[in-house]
Write a protein that holds these residues in place. Structure first.
Motif, PDB file in Angstrom:
ATOM      1  N   GLY A   1       0.783  -1.232   0.000  1.00 54.70           N
ATOM      2  CA  GLY A   1       0.000   0.000   0.000  1.00 54.70           C
ATOM      3  C   GLY A   1       0.813   1.281   0.000  1.00 54.70           C
ATOM      4  N   ALA A   2       1.844   1.340   0.849  1.00 60.19           N
ATOM      5  CA  ALA A   2       2.619   2.577   0.968  1.00 60.19           C
ATOM      6  C   ALA A   2       3.285   2.917  -0.355  1.00 60.19           C
ATOM      7  CB  ALA A   2       3.668   2.418   2.060  1.00 60.19           C
ATOM      8  N   GLN A   3       3.834   1.878  -1.011  1.00 66.98           N
ATOM      9  CA  GLN A   3       4.511   2.084  -2.285  1.00 66.98           C
ATOM     10  C   GLN A   3       3.510   2.557  -3.342  1.00 66.98           C
ATOM     11  OE1 GLN A   3       7.568   2.117  -3.185  1.00 66.98           O
ATOM     12  NE2 GLN A   3       7.198   2.220  -5.394  1.00 66.98           N
ATOM     13  N   VAL A   4       2.318   1.954  -3.362  1.00 69.20           N
ATOM     14  CA  VAL A   4       1.290   2.348  -4.331  1.00 69.20           C
ATOM     15  C   VAL A   4       0.921   3.806  -4.130  1.00 69.20           C
ATOM     16  CG1 VAL A   4      -1.078   1.949  -5.093  1.00 69.20           C
ATOM     17  CG2 VAL A   4       0.382   0.007  -4.530  1.00 69.20           C
ATOM     18  N   LYS A   5       0.738   4.180  -2.878  1.00 72.67           N
ATOM     19  CA  LYS A   5       0.356   5.569  -2.563  1.00 72.67           C
ATOM     20  C   LYS A   5       1.391   6.540  -3.090  1.00 72.67           C
ATOM     21  CE  LYS A   5      -3.286   5.892   0.335  1.00 72.67           C
ATOM     22  NZ  LYS A   5      -4.117   6.863   0.944  1.00 72.67           N
TER      23      LYS A   5
ATOM     24  N   ALA B   1       3.312   6.087  -5.619  1.00 73.42           N
ATOM     25  CA  ALA B   1       3.462   6.064  -7.067  1.00 73.42           C
ATOM     26  C   ALA B   1       2.245   6.580  -7.819  1.00 73.42           C
ATOM     27  CB  ALA B   1       3.777   4.645  -7.520  1.00 73.42           C
ATOM     28  N   CYS B   2       1.058   6.446  -7.221  1.00 72.48           N
ATOM     29  CA  CYS B   2      -0.131   6.667  -8.038  1.00 72.48           C
ATOM     30  C   CYS B   2      -1.308   7.121  -7.184  1.00 72.48           C
ATOM     31  CB  CYS B   2      -0.475   5.361  -8.756  1.00 72.48           C
ATOM     32  SG  CYS B   2      -1.881   5.465  -9.849  1.00 72.48           S
ATOM     33  N   GLN B   3      -2.106   8.034  -7.744  1.00 71.53           N
ATOM     34  CA  GLN B   3      -3.276   8.504  -7.004  1.00 71.53           C
ATOM     35  C   GLN B   3      -4.449   7.549  -7.117  1.00 71.53           C
ATOM     36  OE1 GLN B   3      -4.186  12.363  -8.588  1.00 71.53           O
ATOM     37  NE2 GLN B   3      -2.069  13.015  -8.423  1.00 71.53           N
ATOM     38  N   VAL B   4      -4.430   6.705  -8.139  1.00 74.80           N
ATOM     39  CA  VAL B   4      -5.577   5.820  -8.354  1.00 74.80           C
ATOM     40  C   VAL B   4      -5.141   4.354  -8.326  1.00 74.80           C
ATOM     41  CG1 VAL B   4      -7.034   7.448  -9.592  1.00 74.80           C
ATOM     42  CG2 VAL B   4      -5.293   6.190 -10.835  1.00 74.80           C
ATOM     43  N   GLY B   5      -4.291   4.000  -7.348  1.00 78.92           N
ATOM     44  CA  GLY B   5      -3.815   2.628  -7.258  1.00 78.92           C
ATOM     45  C   GLY B   5      -4.524   1.861  -6.163  1.00 78.92           C
ATOM     46  N   CYS B   6      -4.670   0.560  -6.366  1.00 83.01           N
ATOM     47  CA  CYS B   6      -5.294  -0.284  -5.353  1.00 83.01           C
ATOM     48  C   CYS B   6      -4.271  -0.585  -4.268  1.00 83.01           C
ATOM     49  CB  CYS B   6      -5.771  -1.590  -5.978  1.00 83.01           C
ATOM     50  SG  CYS B   6      -6.381  -2.751  -4.761  1.00 83.01           S
ATOM     51  N   ILE B   7      -4.652  -0.304  -3.016  1.00 78.98           N
ATOM     52  CA  ILE B   7      -3.707  -0.514  -1.917  1.00 78.98           C
ATOM     53  C   ILE B   7      -4.028  -1.792  -1.145  1.00 78.98           C
ATOM     54  CG2 ILE B   7      -3.094   1.907  -1.637  1.00 78.98           C
ATOM     55  CD1 ILE B   7      -5.188   2.041   0.593  1.00 78.98           C
ATOM     56  N   GLY B   8      -5.002  -2.532  -1.660  1.00 78.92           N
ATOM     57  CA  GLY B   8      -5.328  -3.807  -1.008  1.00 78.92           C
ATOM     58  C   GLY B   8      -5.959  -3.647   0.351  1.00 78.92           C
ATOM     59  N   CYS B   9      -6.804  -2.601   0.523  1.00 73.83           N
ATOM     60  CA  CYS B   9      -7.358  -2.303   1.852  1.00 73.83           C
ATOM     61  C   CYS B   9      -8.539  -3.198   2.223  1.00 73.83           C
ATOM     62  CB  CYS B   9      -7.770  -0.839   1.931  1.00 73.83           C
ATOM     63  SG  CYS B   9      -9.113  -0.421   0.809  1.00 73.83           S
TER      64      CYS B   9
ATOM     65  N   ALA C   1      -7.065  -5.931  -5.392  1.00 72.82           N
ATOM     66  CA  ALA C   1      -8.454  -6.382  -5.440  1.00 72.82           C
ATOM     67  C   ALA C   1      -8.759  -6.903  -6.834  1.00 72.82           C
ATOM     68  CB  ALA C   1      -9.383  -5.226  -5.091  1.00 72.82           C
ATOM     69  N   VAL C   2      -9.477  -8.020  -6.891  1.00 74.78           N
ATOM     70  CA  VAL C   2      -9.908  -8.577  -8.166  1.00 74.78           C
ATOM     71  C   VAL C   2     -11.399  -8.814  -8.086  1.00 74.78           C
ATOM     72  CG1 VAL C   2      -9.646 -10.450  -9.796  1.00 74.78           C
ATOM     73  CG2 VAL C   2      -7.683  -9.708  -8.465  1.00 74.78           C
ATOM     74  N   PHE C   3     -12.124  -8.342  -9.082  1.00 71.97           N
ATOM     75  CA  PHE C   3     -13.554  -8.549  -9.094  1.00 71.97           C
ATOM     76  C   PHE C   3     -13.853  -9.814  -9.867  1.00 71.97           C
ATOM     77  CE2 PHE C   3     -17.846  -7.761 -10.817  1.00 71.97           C
ATOM     78  CZ  PHE C   3     -18.521  -7.628  -9.612  1.00 71.97           C
ATOM     79  N   THR C   4     -14.619 -10.712  -9.275  1.00 76.60           N
ATOM     80  CA  THR C   4     -14.836 -11.992  -9.925  1.00 76.60           C
ATOM     81  C   THR C   4     -16.297 -12.212 -10.312  1.00 76.60           C
ATOM     82  OG1 THR C   4     -15.005 -12.940  -7.732  1.00 76.60           O
ATOM     83  CG2 THR C   4     -12.903 -13.191  -8.876  1.00 76.60           C
ATOM     84  N   GLY C   5     -17.187 -11.330  -9.874  1.00 78.80           N
ATOM     85  CA  GLY C   5     -18.602 -11.531 -10.162  1.00 78.80           C
ATOM     86  C   GLY C   5     -18.979 -10.980 -11.522  1.00 78.80           C
TER      87      GLY C   5
END
Lengths: 340, 442, 326
Positions: free
Chosen positions: C203-207, C209-217, C234-238
């Motif tokens: 998460g910290a690294q994503v923050k 690098a990018c404003q619209v990155g998934c941080i796995g929260c 996050a992966v959407f499977t539905g």
């Protein structure tokens, strides 16, 4: 710690400064002596032919680039101009302007751009243009005005000269040999052929000396290697020597074959064209021998007095094959062979 | 010239070595915080054996080898481990690194010194080399103990030390040869003792006459100094062997195939230090150079020191510094940031101003054949470059070109250096290698 | 005149003879070919994209006609599968129509850049020297995918990011193979919710690098169990997600294609603005809702307490009663 951001590019990060542009300019420079001699010998007519062929080559290149949706400014990279200049140098000085334009069109559009532009043409553009004109406009392409020095020219070869509307014309030495092969050998001074001020011929081919100066420059600048010119000229020389000594009355002196016609300009400036010649040293030797063989065969026994243009174009067609056959073993393959 | 040996092909770039070849190596004090990556060598990365909060000593092993072709990593300072997590690596990826806070004491870990290494058991010495994390310091960073263990069926005739330093700009090895010739020779003797090889050579390009003199004096009758022609890539392993012994290493084979092993002079120095003084590899000479830095020079730097800190210590960037290259200009890697650590293979930090950057666009190949003549491997970069440009990978496989050309290409950059059309041939090859690697994995 | 006649006659004769010979040989050397091959080929989309792994639609048709277990044509989808099954007289295998999705919304403005690439013109080379964005999973934008797309469904937009037009995409999957970062996925065309990020960094690294990155929260997975978190991503499977899921994501990574197209969500400032407003509204509503729920709970608690008191009193009373009775 404050960090800093940098520009990123691939290694290597230095370059020796060579460019296609510079190479083309060096070839241009190498052609200056030959051009100067021809301008001196043929006067304003030579300037006209060379200017028209070069200008229209660049023009057609730009046109083709526009049609192919490329950057049209690439037409100034020197390659089109060089093709145009070389085409002009292979034409007779008296040829009319529209024919030159057609030649430039065939050289640039048909022989080069249709195949994908610089680097992709299988045949030498300038020679394709010349051979097209030779076949399509045989008469104007074989009418050779005499260079200056009309006094000597009157006695030239002891042959009749023809007066056309604006110039006195005569056959080229090679054509004269062909025509008179059955009769007595015409007397041609090797000196005249070497310095080139008194014999008719294509604009650029008359002075062997000027061409050799240019060739020396190319070799010095390492733009061409010795392989193709040497093997071509040597092949012509060897066969001419053999035939001459077998039948001196029928076949001219080997030096005559070396100095007359387009052998020198062809061997140093046309056959060495990067795009259409083989790339490995071995392949270059084979290519040169092929060019020499075909040239002398056409000259001695063929229907045309001069054969170097056809010889180079025919050998151009074999280039991919030669390239495939002459790949040397990579570094260390000798060791492998020894082991096995 | 007779007596000056070389190989076929190669190029003559502007060397620019006089920027730093005259400046003595300056010891750079260890910074407050060091980021030590676990992957500083070719092969499996090392596995960290310390965790956050641990107190480590200078020279203590902080990561153990991850396999046979691997190498341990030692702490370059004494202090406290702050974190063990992926960090920016000079090769452009993020890999595991151990961040250590320096306590400034440089408390050395327990170590043994050997005053008479030549009387010790060779295997014992090899073990020391292995445990000291010694890798090839010419840039390839191949673990040295692997080279010291040739298989029994490959008799070794020569040991060659590589003092060619053919990369333009770099002078780290040159300075080392001037300042520490005895240590290099002693390292060579240890290598000779371990491998039992008696024919020893040191190849040095003749643009370093002072180094040739010093090394010849130090070497005495123990071996031969071979003066080499000034040509790039004279220091490439196979080309060096060809120049020194006349033997050609076959394609896709290691130098031991023709009975030769090559070490960099800096590696020999490191081996000597590890064996006689018991100091593992955690520092190296780095040349900071180029017209993008204020004061070029050579510095003895601990691994893990940030590039930005090294440049700061040297005197800082000039205003128009535009490109940062880790290594030399021919094979060095252009880095987007200077927030990366110096590792064992970092021989140089080259900073180019924007005026010296290559920005010309590239055009189609005109088949001039200059790359063929430049290629030290006698390959045809032209054909393969064109195929890769057009994406004809199937054709490459069909003609077995990836085996014949790609596998053996070590990306020396000679072809790209001479290409008049500015074609990025090295980039093409790099790309194709990645493609075929991915293909093989599938 | 007679010369012309001779020429015509000779030419006609030669032509006739050649024609007869040709037709004779075509009979003699006729190669028996399964007629179903032609039929199958006709039923195929005819894009010759090679997504099935064969050299073209004709090759695929041959394979179908000769062997039983050939995977369905990924481009044609279920309709083609049904058609082919009819021709071959077999059961249609289940093929779901898939489209490509570039899982990145990190335009140049939204990401931290690293360095500046000079002399690079394709993604593969760019990825090999570390890319142009701080994020190692960020679309490089040189268009390797665009150049392999047989139907021009992919375009590189101004933010240096590739976006697939799902209406044009035929689902051949060539772009998935072309992308050196592996950030293009094939997703069912019916899916309406996507996570537009591929970063597996912490998460910290994503923050950074990018404003619209998934941080796995994992907040989204609490809202809708179709979201699964693997490797910080996050992966959407539905198929159809909870419409509120995009609003709970702290970094605006999730797009609901029932509301915004992927393209507008990545590129259009307007759509983003609209989304931000909607999110604000949702948050306010949610806050009110939460407040209401809290108030209700409180009230309920209060009530319970009161009732407890009453109960206590009752018990007391009954106890007293009992004791009195005793």
């Amino acid at each position: 710690m404050e960090t800093r951001s940098f520009k990123v590019s691939y290694s290597p990060h230095v370059h020796n400064g060579a460019s296609v542009h510079k190479i083309m300019w060096n070839v241009f420079l190498a052609l200056v002596p030959a051009t100067a001699v021809s301008v001196y010998a043929f006067g304003i007519n030579a300037v006209r032919v060379l200017f028209v062929s070069t200008f229209f080559a660049i023009f057609f290149e730009a046109l083709a680039l526009l049609m192919r949706k490329r950057d049209w400014k690439q037409c100034f990279d020197g390659s089109a101009a060089l093709s145009g200049l070389l085409l002009g140098l292979t034409l007779p000085p008296g040829i009319s302007t529209p024919i030159i334009m057609i030649g430039s069109f065939v050289a640039i559009i048909v022989a080069k751009q249709v195949f994908g532009g610089i680097g992709s043409n299988p045949f030498n553009p300038a020679l394709t243009g010349r051979v097209f004109l030779l076949i399509a406009f045989t008469e104007p392409m074989t009418t050779w005005p005499l260079p200056r020095g009309i006094e000597q020219a009157k006695n030239y070869l002891g042959l009749a000269t023809t007066k056309t509307a604006d110039a006195i014309t005569a056959a080229t030495p090679l054509a004269a040999i062909k025509e008179h092969a059955s009769k007595a050998m015409p007397n041609v001074s090797l000196n005249d052929l070497f310095f080139g001020l008194h014999t008719p011929g294509s604009i650029g081919e008359i002075s062997v000396l000027a061409l050799l100066i240019g060739a020396a420059w190319l070799l010095y600048k390492k733009i061409i290697t010795w392989h193709i010119p040497v093997s071509t000229i040597l092949t012509v020389f060897v066969i001419a020597t053999i035939t001459h000594f077998l039948s001196p009355a029928k076949y001219p002196h080997p030096f005559f074959h070396m100095f007359a016609g387009g052998l020198i300009i062809g061997a140093f400036f046309m056959a060495t064209d990067y795009v259409t010649a083989p790339i490995w040293p071995m392949g270059k030797l084979i290519f040169g021998i092929g060019v020499g063989l075909l040239t002398i065969v056409i000259r001695l026994w063929g229907g045309y007095p001069e054969g170097i243009s056809f010889a180079i174009l025919i050998m151009n067609a074999t280039t991919p094959l030669i390239d495939k056959w002459t790949v040397p073993g990579p570094f260390g393959s000798k060791t492998l062979r020894r082991q096995s | 010239m007779s007596g000056i040996k070389s190989f076929n092909g190669g190029i003559h770039p502007a060397y620019n070595k006089d920027l730093t070849s005259g400046s003595e190596t300056v010891l750079m004090p260890a910074p407050e915080r060091l980021v030590v990556p676990v992957g500083q060598h070719i092969g499996a990365p090392a596995n960290p054996v310390v965790k956050k909060g641990d107190i480590v000593k200078l020279g203590q092993m902080i990561a153990e080898p991850g396999g046979f072709v691997s190498s341990p990593v030692h702490s370059p300072v004494s202090g406290k481990v702050i974190s063990v997590q992926p960090e920016e690596h000079p090769m452009g990826s993020r890999i595991m690194a151990i961040t250590i806070e320096n306590d400034g004491e440089d408390t050395m870990v327990e170590h043994q010194t050997i005053s008479e290494p030549l009387e010790k058991d060779p295997d014992e010495l090899k073990e020391i080399v292995k445990n000291s994390g010694i890798v090839g310091m010419g840039g390839a960073t191949f673990p040295s103990h692997v080279k010291l263990s040739p298989p029994a069926d490959k008799p070794i005739d020569f040991i060659i030390l590589n003092g060619a330093e053919c990369e333009p700009y770099l002078t780290a090895d040159h300075r080392l040869m001037l300042e520490n010739p005895e240590s290099i020779v002693s390292g060579l003797e240890i290598i000779s003792h371990i491998t039992g090889v008696k024919k020893l050579y040191i190849g040095i390009e003749i643009n370093k006459p002072d180094a040739i003199k010093k090394i010849t004096k130090a070497l005495g009758k123990k071996g031969t100094v071979v003066p080499l022609a000034v040509k790039y890539p004279q220091g490439a392993e196979k080309q060096l062997i060809k120049a020194v012994t006349g033997r050609e290493v076959p394609p896709k084979h290691l130098p031991m195939e023709v009975g030769a092993i090559v070490f960099n002079v800096a590696t020999a120095h490191a081996i000597n230090k590890a064996v006689t003084e018991g100091i593992p590899l955690f520092e190296r000479i780095v040349t900071v150079t180029g017209h993008g830095v204020q004061k070029p020079g050579n510095f003895l730097v601990r691994t893990g020191t940030m590039v930005s800190e090294v440049v700061d210590f040297s005197g800082g960037y000039t205003d128009d510094a535009a490109q940062l290259i880790l290594g030399g200009p021919m094979m060095g890697k252009s880095s987007a940031t200077d927030g990366v650590p110096v590792i064992k293979g970092t021989g140089g930090i080259l900073v180019l101003p924007s005026a010296e950057m290559l920005t010309d666009a590239w055009g189609p190949c005109i088949r001039c054949g200059m790359c063929l003549r430049a290629c030290p491997n006698q390959q045809n970069p032209q054909l393969l470059g064109n195929l890769i440009e057009k994406g004809l990978f199937d054709k490459i496989t069909e003609d077995k070109l990836e085996e014949i050309v790609l596998d053996d290409c070590f990306e020396c950059g000679s072809c790209t250096f001479v290409c008049p059309a500015n074609r990025p041939i090295v980039q093409f090859f790099h790309m194709a290698k990645a493609y075929f690697r991915a293909q093989k994995r599938k | 005149m007679s010369e012309i006649l001779t020429a015509i006659l000779v030419l006609t004769g030669v032509g006739l003879a050649a024609g007869l010979l040709l037709s004779y040989f075509s009979r003699v050397f006729y190669v028996e070919e399964d007629p179903r091959i032609d039929l199958v080929e006709e039923a195929l989309p005819g894009a010759n994209c090679g997504a099935c792994g064969m050299a073209g639609c004709r090759d695929y048709a041959k394979a179908v006609a000769t062997s039983q277990d050939v995977p369905g044509c990924p481009v044609g989808g279920p309709e083609t599968a049904v058609k082919i099954a009819e021709i071959m007289g077999s059961e249609a295998s289940e093929v779901e129509k898939m489209v490509a999705l570039v899982k990145c919304a990190g335009t140049m403005e939204r990401t931290t850049r690293r360095g500046e690439l000079v002399g690079i013109s394709d993604c593969r080379s760019a990825s090999l020297i570390g890319g142009n964005k701080e994020c190692r999973y960020g679309c490089l934008g040189y268009g390797d995918c665009m150049s392999v797309c047989p139907v021009n469904a992919i375009k590189i937009y101004s933010g240096n990011i590739a976006v697939v037009d799902p209406d044009v995409c035929i689902g051949c999957g060539l772009c998935v193979k072309a992308c050196p970062l592996g950030i293009i996925d094939m997703v069912p065309a019916s899916r309406t919710m996507h996570v537009l990020c591929s970063s597996k960094d912490a998460g910290a690294q994503v923050k950074k690098a990018c404003q619209v990155g998934c941080i796995g929260c994992k907040i989204c997975s609490r809202k809708d169990s179709s979201f699964q978190i693997e490797d910080n991503l996050a992966v959407f499977t539905g198929t159809e997600g909870n419409a509120d899921a995009p609003f709970v994501c702290p970094n605006d990574v999730i797009v609901d294609t029932r509301v915004y197209s992927v393209l507008s969500f990545v590129e259009s400032e307007k759509a983003r603005e609209h989304f931000t407003n909607a999110k604000e509204k949702f948050k306010t509503l949610e806050r009110e809702e939460r407040a209401r729920i809290a108030a209700e709970k409180k009230a309920a608690l209060e009530k319970a307490k009161n009732s407890e008191k009453k109960d206590d009193e009752k018990i007391k009373k009954s106890a007293e009663k009992q004791s009195r009775e005793d």
